[in-house]
Motif scaffolding. Sequence first.
Motif, PDB file in Angstrom:
ATOM      1  N   PRO A   1      12.422 -56.833 -50.286  1.00 39.08           N
ATOM      2  CA  PRO A   1      13.706 -57.137 -50.924  1.00 39.08           C
ATOM      3  C   PRO A   1      13.715 -58.486 -51.642  1.00 39.08           C
ATOM      4  CG  PRO A   1      13.899 -57.485 -48.579  1.00 39.08           C
ATOM      5  CD  PRO A   1      12.525 -56.902 -48.830  1.00 39.08           C
ATOM      6  N   LEU A   2      12.772 -59.352 -51.307  1.00 39.94           N
ATOM      7  CA  LEU A   2      12.725 -60.696 -51.908  1.00 39.94           C
ATOM      8  C   LEU A   2      11.626 -60.769 -52.960  1.00 39.94           C
ATOM      9  CD1 LEU A   2      13.182 -62.713 -48.600  1.00 39.94           C
ATOM     10  CD2 LEU A   2      14.916 -62.227 -50.338  1.00 39.94           C
ATOM     11  N   SER A   3      11.489 -59.727 -53.742  1.00 35.39           N
ATOM     12  CA  SER A   3      10.397 -59.645 -54.721  1.00 35.39           C
ATOM     13  C   SER A   3      10.511 -60.694 -55.827  1.00 35.39           C
ATOM     14  CB  SER A   3      10.343 -58.247 -55.328  1.00 35.39           C
ATOM     15  OG  SER A   3      11.567 -57.954 -55.982  1.00 35.39           O
ATOM     16  N   ARG A   4      11.702 -61.257 -56.036  1.00 33.38           N
ATOM     17  CA  ARG A   4      11.867 -62.293 -57.069  1.00 33.38           C
ATOM     18  C   ARG A   4      11.376 -63.658 -56.602  1.00 33.38           C
ATOM     19  NH1 ARG A   4      17.943 -62.163 -58.299  1.00 33.38           N
ATOM     20  NH2 ARG A   4      17.997 -61.433 -56.177  1.00 33.38           N
ATOM     21  N   VAL A   5      11.068 -63.783 -55.323  1.00 28.78           N
ATOM     22  CA  VAL A   5      10.586 -65.043 -54.749  1.00 28.78           C
ATOM     23  C   VAL A   5       9.064 -65.022 -54.743  1.00 28.78           C
ATOM     24  CG1 VAL A   5      10.739 -66.589 -52.763  1.00 28.78           C
ATOM     25  CG2 VAL A   5      12.564 -64.947 -53.176  1.00 28.78           C
ATOM     26  N   THR A   6       8.456 -66.084 -55.223  1.00 31.81           N
ATOM     27  CA  THR A   6       6.998 -66.141 -55.165  1.00 31.81           C
ATOM     28  C   THR A   6       6.565 -66.289 -53.699  1.00 31.81           C
ATOM     29  OG1 THR A   6       6.860 -68.552 -55.344  1.00 31.81           O
ATOM     30  CG2 THR A   6       6.880 -67.280 -57.425  1.00 31.81           C
TER      31      THR A   6
END
Length: 129
Positions: free
Chosen positions: A48-53
Motif C-alpha cells: 500500500p505504500l508503493s509511493r514511498v521509496t
Amino acid sequence: MREPLRADMFDELCPSSLNPVRFGDKWAALIIRCLEDGPRRFSELRVPLSRVTPKVLAQSLRSLERDGLLTRTVLDARATLHVEYELTAMGRSMLEPMAVACAWVELHWDQLLDAREAYDRAIRFDRAG
C-alpha cells in the motif's frame, strides 16, 4: 493468516493526503494504519505504500521504533532472516486520534481542496507577475 494489505489502501484520493495534522514524518500515520491489524513484514508494507521509496520507508520505520511506537523483531525462519514490525501499546494509542483527524478531513474535504487550489493559484500569479 492475516489478510494481505490492499495496494489501493492509500490511493490518490485518500483523505490522509489532505490531512494537515501530522503524526511524525510524512509517512508515519500511513505506516501506523498498515500495522493496525498486527505485525507486518517490510515487503507487506511496500504494497500500500508503493509511493514511498524503500530508503524512506526504512527511515520512517526506524524513526517510529526510536519513538517507541513500533517494535522491530528479527525472526530466524530456517536460515532466512525475516523482520516484522508491530505497533507497541503507545503506537496503538495513536489510532484513535488519527481516526479523529481523518474524520475531520473527510468533513472538510472540499474546503481543504478549495483552499489549496486558491493558494496555489495565488502563488502562480505572484510568480508570473
